[in-house]
Design a protein around this motif. Structure first.
Motif, PDB file in Angstrom:
ATOM      1  N   ARG A 130       0.818  -1.230   0.000  1.00 30.45           N
ATOM      2  CA  ARG A 130       0.000   0.000   0.000  1.00 30.45           C
ATOM      3  C   ARG A 130       0.846   1.272   0.000  1.00 30.45           C
ATOM      4  O   ARG A 130       0.323   2.370   0.106  1.00 30.45           O
ATOM      5  N   MET A 131       2.180   1.099  -0.110  1.00 33.42           N
ATOM      6  CA  MET A 131       3.038   2.286  -0.184  1.00 33.42           C
ATOM      7  C   MET A 131       3.962   2.244  -1.390  1.00 33.42           C
ATOM      8  O   MET A 131       4.807   3.130  -1.551  1.00 33.42           O
ATOM      9  N   ASN A 132       3.858   1.188  -2.214  1.00 27.56           N
ATOM     10  CA  ASN A 132       4.815   1.038  -3.310  1.00 27.56           C
ATOM     11  C   ASN A 132       4.235   1.391  -4.677  1.00 27.56           C
ATOM     12  O   ASN A 132       4.792   1.018  -5.706  1.00 27.56           O
ATOM     13  N   ASP A 133       3.119   2.112  -4.679  1.00 23.73           N
ATOM     14  CA  ASP A 133       2.486   2.439  -5.954  1.00 23.73           C
ATOM     15  C   ASP A 133       3.363   3.312  -6.841  1.00 23.73           C
ATOM     16  O   ASP A 133       3.234   3.290  -8.069  1.00 23.73           O
ATOM     17  N   ALA A 134       4.255   4.092  -6.245  1.00 19.43           N
ATOM     18  CA  ALA A 134       5.079   5.014  -7.028  1.00 19.43           C
ATOM     19  C   ALA A 134       6.268   4.320  -7.686  1.00 19.43           C
ATOM     20  O   ALA A 134       6.980   4.944  -8.475  1.00 19.43           O
ATOM     21  N   CYS A 135       6.488   3.042  -7.369  1.00 19.38           N
ATOM     22  CA  CYS A 135       7.645   2.342  -7.925  1.00 19.38           C
ATOM     23  C   CYS A 135       7.397   2.031  -9.405  1.00 19.38           C
ATOM     24  O   CYS A 135       6.420   1.362  -9.760  1.00 19.38           O
ATOM     25  N   ALA A 136       8.290   2.485 -10.259  1.00 23.55           N
ATOM     26  CA  ALA A 136       8.138   2.310 -11.702  1.00 23.55           C
ATOM     27  C   ALA A 136       8.392   0.861 -12.105  1.00 23.55           C
ATOM     28  O   ALA A 136       9.182   0.161 -11.460  1.00 23.55           O
ATOM     29  N   PRO A 137       7.757   0.394 -13.176  1.00 23.77           N
ATOM     30  CA  PRO A 137       7.986  -0.979 -13.646  1.00 23.77           C
ATOM     31  C   PRO A 137       9.452  -1.280 -13.917  1.00 23.77           C
ATOM     32  O   PRO A 137       9.921  -2.385 -13.647  1.00 23.77           O
ATOM     33  N   GLN A 138      10.185  -0.277 -14.453  1.00 25.57           N
ATOM     34  CA  GLN A 138      11.592  -0.508 -14.767  1.00 25.57           C
ATOM     35  C   GLN A 138      12.405  -0.816 -13.502  1.00 25.57           C
ATOM     36  O   GLN A 138      13.336  -1.637 -13.521  1.00 25.57           O
ATOM     37  N   VAL A 139      12.045  -0.148 -12.397  1.00 24.09           N
ATOM     38  CA  VAL A 139      12.742  -0.395 -11.133  1.00 24.09           C
ATOM     39  C   VAL A 139      12.453  -1.812 -10.648  1.00 24.09           C
ATOM     40  O   VAL A 139      13.355  -2.532 -10.208  1.00 24.09           O
ATOM     41  N   LEU A 140      11.192  -2.217 -10.745  1.00 23.06           N
ATOM     42  CA  LEU A 140      10.815  -3.570 -10.333  1.00 23.06           C
ATOM     43  C   LEU A 140      11.501  -4.625 -11.194  1.00 23.06           C
ATOM     44  O   LEU A 140      11.995  -5.634 -10.683  1.00 23.06           O
ATOM     45  N   GLU A 141      11.534  -4.394 -12.492  1.00 26.19           N
ATOM     46  CA  GLU A 141      12.154  -5.361 -13.394  1.00 26.19           C
ATOM     47  C   GLU A 141      13.643  -5.522 -13.095  1.00 26.19           C
ATOM     48  O   GLU A 141      14.175  -6.643 -13.075  1.00 26.19           O
ATOM     49  N   ALA A 142      14.329  -4.396 -12.852  1.00 24.67           N
ATOM     50  CA  ALA A 142      15.757  -4.469 -12.536  1.00 24.67           C
ATOM     51  C   ALA A 142      15.983  -5.175 -11.196  1.00 24.67           C
ATOM     52  O   ALA A 142      16.928  -5.962 -11.049  1.00 24.67           O
ATOM     53  N   LEU A 143      15.110  -4.913 -10.229  1.00 24.11           N
ATOM     54  CA  LEU A 143      15.228  -5.556  -8.921  1.00 24.11           C
ATOM     55  C   LEU A 143      15.004  -7.056  -9.030  1.00 24.11           C
ATOM     56  O   LEU A 143      15.741  -7.858  -8.438  1.00 24.11           O
TER      57      LEU A 143
END
Length: 521
Positions: A149-162
């Motif tokens: 409920r606090m990670n909505d601002a995380c961009a897809p590119q950041v998630l993919e790299a992680l």
């Protein structure tokens, strides 16, 4: 709930959630125990917790912790014969043995392991313990990850790299685990066990050690290993056994990994080779007989009802007796001098019929025969190392290599007692993909590093990144709801592995400060 009937799963959570009166903890022989770090829960085969930090009689150790309801379960589960448990620094049991003088816990290498009894040290009445532990376990499975409920601002590119980075981390962890087992196999042949925790008398002079066996830690190839050490691992027999154990681990699935792995170590490839040298050949049906007898799952002829089951049970028992007689005639009966497991060690429910240990052992017998006689490892190396083959072609070729084919009995049975009318595959596509992802890929990647074959490492990584998704599990569903939220689609098994690694090694331990997601919140 009686203290005698607390499930071991809940017992582990009792430990990890600190439902203990820590001031009263002591070993059976009266040594004071202080739990500095309970360790990381291990849901796969092997000790229950890894990297725990325990202070025993003022000496600090780092290693593994194993849990049982009673001290007798250590030997009942054959841990004293299993080198995976050589780094256990504390054996935790719920109930005190009636005769402490008769019961000790020893590692495979003969080291006596301290025993902690929890009965009498619980922080709440036993009749409330089961409900509390069940609630905590439910919350751990269904509760929110810290950034939900606090990670909505995380961009897809950041998630993919992680996810990519965590997938690489998970592959490295598996590679290291197989490397350690490879070294154990090498050392077992020399009657020496590597990475053994230091004995208490060694640490008495220092009064503290941060990691038992630090001097004997086994690094990954290229980190600190000498060329002499690496060359000692270039023995095809070691790799055959390593692959065999890894396949058996995957065939055990979630519920039967422990007995499957134990069986692979006892009915080993080297033992089969010795039998073949004495008898001239060991047939696949003899391997099947060996596995079923030693598993404890082969019934007596009179215990089954249908005629086809009676026939196969009789044939398996006859094959086993004939093999024993042949070895006895050559004064080699010691090759089968193994104590069978008890059938209670195996789990049938709740498990899908396709994952019953009986049908998995039938597949294992065929695959063991191939590893033994068909240079199966070389076949895997040839497939994955193919320079011009696309990853999907390599995957299909490996499916063909692993396919046991139809079986006159097991294609119509999941156990010795239940027949089905429609034939089924002994090893389906989903389980084969699981074997490729969790066994073949990390082992071949390790092989490439040991043999300094950069091309093999490159091809193995390419295959890993193109494997289709495996079956979804609770962790993946939870992370999809609470983190990915449709921003990233897990199109490969490699991405799935990254998400599992992220959850287990970062979200669950609360390593949020190291995570890229929290940096953009």
């Amino acid at each position: 709930m009686s203290i005698h009937f607390i499930p071991e799963d809940l017992l582990r959570h009792l430990w990890s959630l600190h439902y203990l009166n820590t001031e009263t903890l002591s070993t059976l022989d009266g040594q004071r125990v202080n739990v500095i770090d309970c360790g990381m829960l291990n849901r796969e085969s092997g000790p229950d917790f890894h990297n725990a930090v325990i202070e025993i009689d003022g000496i600090r150790y780092r290693g593994d912790v194993e849990f049982h309801r009673s001290i007798e379960d250590w030997e009942a589960h054959r841990h004293e014969k299993n080198p995976r448990y050589n780094r256990v620094i504390l054996h935790v049991v719920l109930n005190k043995p009636s005769d402490t003088a008769r019961h000790t816990t020893q590692s495979e290498s003969g080291r006596v392991i301290p025993v902690l009894v929890l009965a009498g040290a619980l922080s709440m009445p036993i009749d409330r313990m089961g409900d509390a532990l069940a609630r905590d376990e439910f919350r751990s499975q269904t509760g929110a990850i810290p950034c939900f409920r606090m990670n909505d601002a995380c961009a897809p590119q950041v998630l993919e790299a992680l996810i990519e980075r965590c997938a690489s981390e998970r592959l490295a962890m598996k590679t290291e685990r197989f490397f350690r087992r490879l070294c154990e196999l090498r050392n077992e042949s020399e009657r020496f066990i590597a990475a053994e925790p230091a004995p208490p008398e060694y640490d008495a002079a220092r009064r503290e050690t941060t990691s038992p066996g630090d001097a004997d830690e086994i690094p990954l190839p290229g980190d600190a290993a000498t060329s002499a050490n690496i060359s000692a691992l270039r023995d095809e027999a070691l790799w055959q056994q390593l692959l065999y154990e890894a396949v058996m681990d995957c065939l055990g699935y979630a519920k039967n990994r422990e007995p499957m792995c134990a069986l692979a170590r006892e009915a080993s490839i080297s033992r089969m080779k010795q039998i073949a040298e004495v008898t001239g050949e060991i047939h696949p049906f003899e391997i099947q007989a060996m596995l079923f007898v030693l598993s404890g799952l082969l019934p007596e002829v009179g215990d089954v009802d249908d005629q086809q089951s009676k026939v196969i049970v009789h044939q398996l028992r006859t094959a086993w007796s004939s093999l024993q007689d042949l070895l006895r005639a050559h004064s080699s009966e010691h090759l089968l001098a193994l104590v069978p497991h008890h059938k209670a060690e195996w789990t049938f429910a709740p498990t899908r019929p396709s994952n019953f240990p009986t049908v998995r052992l039938a597949s294992a017998a065929t695959l063991a025969g191939r590893i033994l006689s068909e240079h199966f490892l070389r076949r895997m190396l040839s497939i994955v190392g193919g320079k011009y083959l696309p990853p999907e072609t390599k995957r299909l070729q490996m499916h063909h290599a692993f396919d046991p084919g139809p079986d006159f009995f097991w294609s119509f049975h999941y156990s010795f007692t239940e027949a089905v009318t429609r034939p089924h595959a002994l090893l389906g596509d989903a389980r084969t993909d699981d074997i490729i992802v969790n066994a073949v890929i990390p082992i071949l990647y390790l092989y490439g590093r040991i043999y300094e074959r950069a091309d093999l490492c490159e091809h193995t990584l390419a295959l890993a990144r193109e494997m289709p998704p495996l079956e979804e599990n609770g962790i993946l569903r939870k992370m999809e709801r609470q983190l990915l939220s449709g921003r990233v689609v897990l199109r490969t098994a490699y991405a799935q592995q990254g998400v599992i690694q992220l959850y287990r090694e970062h979200c669950t331990p609360g390593r949020c400060s190291e995570c890229d997601v929290t940096r953009v919140m």
